[in-house]
Structure formats: structure tokens, C-alpha cells
Design a protein around this motif. Sequence first.
Motif, PDB file in Angstrom:
ATOM      1  N   VAL A  94     -42.957 -14.413 -55.327  1.00 14.10           N
ATOM      2  CA  VAL A  94     -43.942 -14.078 -55.869  1.00 14.10           C
ATOM      3  C   VAL A  94     -43.213 -14.790 -57.509  1.00 14.10           C
ATOM      4  O   VAL A  94     -42.145 -14.598 -57.013  1.00 14.10           O
ATOM      5  N   GLU A  95     -44.702 -15.988 -57.904  1.00 14.60           N
ATOM      6  CA  GLU A  95     -43.833 -16.307 -59.254  1.00 14.60           C
ATOM      7  C   GLU A  95     -43.880 -15.819 -60.247  1.00 14.60           C
ATOM      8  O   GLU A  95     -43.169 -15.851 -61.808  1.00 14.60           O
ATOM      9  N   PRO A 113     -33.027  -9.512 -47.274  1.00 12.47           N
ATOM     10  CA  PRO A 113     -32.209  -8.164 -46.459  1.00 12.47           C
ATOM     11  C   PRO A 113     -33.873  -6.755 -45.365  1.00 12.47           C
ATOM     12  O   PRO A 113     -33.103  -6.076 -44.644  1.00 12.47           O
ATOM     13  N   PHE A 114     -34.355  -7.212 -46.188  1.00 10.91           N
ATOM     14  CA  PHE A 114     -35.863  -6.227 -45.481  1.00 10.91           C
ATOM     15  C   PHE A 114     -36.614  -6.855 -44.271  1.00 10.91           C
ATOM     16  O   PHE A 114     -37.478  -6.648 -43.923  1.00 10.91           O
ATOM     17  N   ASP A 171     -37.178 -12.375 -56.474  1.00 17.25           N
ATOM     18  CA  ASP A 171     -35.794 -12.433 -56.282  1.00 17.25           C
ATOM     19  C   ASP A 171     -36.139 -12.283 -55.392  1.00 17.25           C
ATOM     20  O   ASP A 171     -36.053 -11.910 -54.231  1.00 17.25           O
ATOM     21  N   LEU A 172     -35.591 -14.368 -54.335  1.00 14.07           N
ATOM     22  CA  LEU A 172     -35.140 -14.131 -52.877  1.00 14.07           C
ATOM     23  C   LEU A 172     -34.852 -12.948 -51.940  1.00 14.07           C
ATOM     24  O   LEU A 172     -34.628 -13.014 -51.037  1.00 14.07           O
TER      25      LEU A 172
END
Length: 129
Positions: free
Chosen positions: A40-41, A26-27, A20-21
Motif C-alpha cells: 500500500v502507498e 520474505p512472506f 515497504d516491499l
Amino acid sequence: PLLQAYCSNSDRRLVSLEKDLEWITPFHHLPHRNQIIQHVESYTDVVGKAMSEMPWSVCFIDPSDEMDRMNVFKLALPACQFVVVHDYHRGVEEKIGPLLNGVKHYVYRKYEPPTLIASVKRDPKVLFV
């Protein structure tokens, strides 16, 4: 940030794999020479390759999908000193529980949600003495 600071001070690599993008954004601004944040998928493809390439001390598992948690747990357990599964609630327990036969493990319940710490190499209970 806490894990990042610990890893930086002890010269350890910190790898975060996210499907999940929204969890990555935030990091990304936090500078760290030993940190890898990767979208990653599939967790299992990347984790399986990474675990076979080098020894790992700790693997924290917290995907939202219970099957992802189980699959990553199976890959990480033989390769890590400790595997930590956050949100070890009923659905996750039903998937991972059968994999714990012969595995040293401890469920930390002092704070919610419960967290599973497992190892085939060391007794996780020593972490709480």
C-alpha cells in the motif's frame, strides 16, 4: 508464520498491509488460503476502508512512521476487539497516549520493546491473567 498458522487453524483471515516491499518479499511464498499480503502507498486509506467493511478481532500496528501508527490506531480502535501497538516507546506514546482517554489499555513491559494493547470493547488485562 506463527500468526499465519494460528489463523489457518482457526479459519480466520490474516491481512498484512506493508508500505515497504522488503517486508513483503520474505512472506509471499507462504501458502495460506485466508492470507492477504498487500503493498500500500497509504495505510490510512486502506485501513479505513477495510475496518468499515467487516468486524475485526485484532489489529497489530507496527509501521515505522509514528504518524502512521497514530492514524491507523485511530481507525482501528472503534472497529477491533483489540488493537496491539508494537514498539510503544516514547515517540509513539506521545502520539497515541492522548487518544487513550476512556479507552481500556495495558502496556506489556515484560519484554522489550513495550507493547500497547487497547480496546474500547474489552479489558486487555484479561489476556494476561
